[in-house]
Write a protein that holds these residues in place. Structure first.
Motif, PDB file in Angstrom:
ATOM      1  N   VAL A 130      15.196  -1.736 -13.993  1.00 27.22           N
ATOM      2  CA  VAL A 130      14.307  -1.859 -12.839  1.00 27.22           C
ATOM      3  C   VAL A 130      13.059  -1.017 -13.103  1.00 27.22           C
ATOM      4  N   PRO A 131      11.864  -1.609 -12.944  1.00 26.81           N
ATOM      5  CA  PRO A 131      10.640  -0.827 -13.166  1.00 26.81           C
ATOM      6  C   PRO A 131      10.436   0.216 -12.075  1.00 26.81           C
ATOM      7  N   PRO A 132       9.780   1.331 -12.386  1.00 21.41           N
ATOM      8  CA  PRO A 132       9.597   2.410 -11.394  1.00 21.41           C
ATOM      9  C   PRO A 132       8.771   1.980 -10.182  1.00 21.41           C
ATOM     10  N   TRP A 133       7.814   1.090 -10.360  1.00 20.71           N
ATOM     11  CA  TRP A 133       6.990   0.669  -9.226  1.00 20.71           C
ATOM     12  C   TRP A 133       7.815  -0.042  -8.166  1.00 20.71           C
ATOM     13  N   LEU A 134       8.929  -0.671  -8.572  1.00 17.28           N
ATOM     14  CA  LEU A 134       9.769  -1.370  -7.609  1.00 17.28           C
ATOM     15  C   LEU A 134      10.457  -0.387  -6.659  1.00 17.28           C
ATOM     16  N   PHE A 135      10.860   0.774  -7.172  1.00 18.00           N
ATOM     17  CA  PHE A 135      11.452   1.801  -6.316  1.00 18.00           C
ATOM     18  C   PHE A 135      10.444   2.262  -5.258  1.00 18.00           C
ATOM     19  N   VAL A 136       9.198   2.469  -5.683  1.00 13.09           N
ATOM     20  CA  VAL A 136       8.144   2.894  -4.756  1.00 13.09           C
ATOM     21  C   VAL A 136       7.884   1.799  -3.727  1.00 13.09           C
ATOM     22  N   ALA A 137       7.829   0.545  -4.172  1.00 12.05           N
ATOM     23  CA  ALA A 137       7.570  -0.571  -3.259  1.00 12.05           C
ATOM     24  C   ALA A 137       8.687  -0.704  -2.225  1.00 12.05           C
ATOM     25  N   VAL A 138       9.923  -0.531  -2.630  1.00 11.62           N
ATOM     26  CA  VAL A 138      11.048  -0.619  -1.686  1.00 11.62           C
ATOM     27  C   VAL A 138      10.990   0.523  -0.678  1.00 11.62           C
ATOM     28  N   ALA A 139      10.681   1.721  -1.128  1.00 13.71           N
ATOM     29  CA  ALA A 139      10.587   2.863  -0.215  1.00 13.71           C
ATOM     30  C   ALA A 139       9.464   2.667   0.798  1.00 13.71           C
ATOM     31  N   VAL A 140       8.302   2.204   0.337  1.00  8.99           N
ATOM     32  CA  VAL A 140       7.182   1.962   1.246  1.00  8.99           C
ATOM     33  C   VAL A 140       7.527   0.857   2.236  1.00  8.99           C
ATOM     34  N   THR A 141       8.212  -0.180   1.780  1.00 11.07           N
ATOM     35  CA  THR A 141       8.608  -1.279   2.657  1.00 11.07           C
ATOM     36  C   THR A 141       9.578  -0.810   3.732  1.00 11.07           C
ATOM     37  N   ILE A 142      10.537   0.002   3.362  1.00  7.07           N
ATOM     38  CA  ILE A 142      11.500   0.518   4.341  1.00  7.07           C
ATOM     39  C   ILE A 142      10.793   1.367   5.390  1.00  7.07           C
ATOM     40  N   VAL A 143       9.877   2.222   4.964  1.00  5.15           N
ATOM     41  CA  VAL A 143       9.134   3.050   5.912  1.00  5.15           C
ATOM     42  C   VAL A 143       8.265   2.182   6.812  1.00  5.15           C
ATOM     43  N   LEU A 144       7.605   1.173   6.237  1.00  4.58           N
ATOM     44  CA  LEU A 144       6.756   0.284   7.029  1.00  4.58           C
ATOM     45  C   LEU A 144       7.577  -0.474   8.073  1.00  4.58           C
ATOM     46  N   PHE A 145       8.707  -1.013   7.669  1.00  3.59           N
ATOM     47  CA  PHE A 145       9.537  -1.766   8.608  1.00  3.59           C
ATOM     48  C   PHE A 145      10.167  -0.861   9.663  1.00  3.59           C
ATOM     49  N   ALA A 146      10.449   0.376   9.323  1.00  7.72           N
ATOM     50  CA  ALA A 146      11.028   1.292  10.298  1.00  7.72           C
ATOM     51  C   ALA A 146       9.991   1.718  11.333  1.00  7.72           C
ATOM     52  N   THR A 147       8.741   1.868  10.913  1.00  9.24           N
ATOM     53  CA  THR A 147       7.710   2.297  11.856  1.00  9.24           C
ATOM     54  C   THR A 147       7.123   1.135  12.643  1.00  9.24           C
ATOM     55  N   ARG A 148       7.035  -0.045  12.039  1.00 14.73           N
ATOM     56  CA  ARG A 148       6.464  -1.221  12.708  1.00 14.73           C
ATOM     57  C   ARG A 148       7.361  -2.433  12.475  1.00 14.73           C
ATOM     58  N   PRO A 149       8.417  -2.584  13.262  1.00 11.60           N
ATOM     59  CA  PRO A 149       9.358  -3.687  13.023  1.00 11.60           C
ATOM     60  C   PRO A 149       8.768  -5.078  13.271  1.00 11.60           C
ATOM     61  N   LYS A 150       7.706  -5.192  14.084  1.00 14.06           N
ATOM     62  CA  LYS A 150       7.114  -6.499  14.340  1.00 14.06           C
ATOM     63  C   LYS A 150       6.387  -7.055  13.119  1.00 14.06           C
ATOM     64  N   VAL A 151       6.087  -6.207  12.159  1.00 13.52           N
ATOM     65  CA  VAL A 151       5.412  -6.636  10.931  1.00 13.52           C
ATOM     66  C   VAL A 151       6.413  -7.292   9.978  1.00 13.52           C
ATOM     67  N   ALA A 152       7.694  -7.029  10.147  1.00 12.29           N
ATOM     68  CA  ALA A 152       8.714  -7.467   9.188  1.00 12.29           C
ATOM     69  C   ALA A 152       8.795  -8.984   9.090  1.00 12.29           C
TER      70      ALA A 152
END
Length: 120
Positions: free
Chosen positions: A72-94
């Protein structure tokens, strides 16, 4: 120290997972409700630790395959972490983002190798 490999005993991780899940199951189904004051907290803690250890056991390498995160490339870990934070803070964006990436994934998916021969 950065180049050293740390040996991890996959069998021991599995045994710990099963033991934690077994204790959680015993406390949930067979123990009396008033056995001790924090029974619900302890049951939940054993369940969470057992599930986490089970996920860790599944991700560990075996003799026949590498670890789950080996390719798994390192950028994918960062992208998943950012996505989880984004969805947790703004669930309507999901929902729109999932639809958008689903359509992009459908359009950009690999095509079949077999193609019909051209008609003359």
């Amino acid at each position: 120290m950065a180049g050293e490999k740390i040996p991890i005993n996959r069998t021991l991780v599995g045994i710990i997972a099963l033991a934690c899940l077994g204790v959680a199951g015993y406390l949930y189904w067979f123990a009396e409700q008033d056995l001790f004051a924090q029974q619900d907290i302890v049951t939940g803690a054993f369940m969470r630790v057992g599930l986490l250890m089970l996920a860790f056991w599944l991700a560990l390498p075996t003799r026949n395959r590498d670890a789950a995160w080996a390719n798994v490339p390192p950028w994918l870990f960062v992208a998943v972490a950012v996505t989880i934070v984004l969805f947790a803070t703004r669930p309507k964006v999901a929902i729109p983002l999932v639809l958008f990436f689903g359509i992009i994934g459908f359009v950009l998916r690999p095509r079949n190798k077999k193609r019909r021969p051209p008609r003359y």
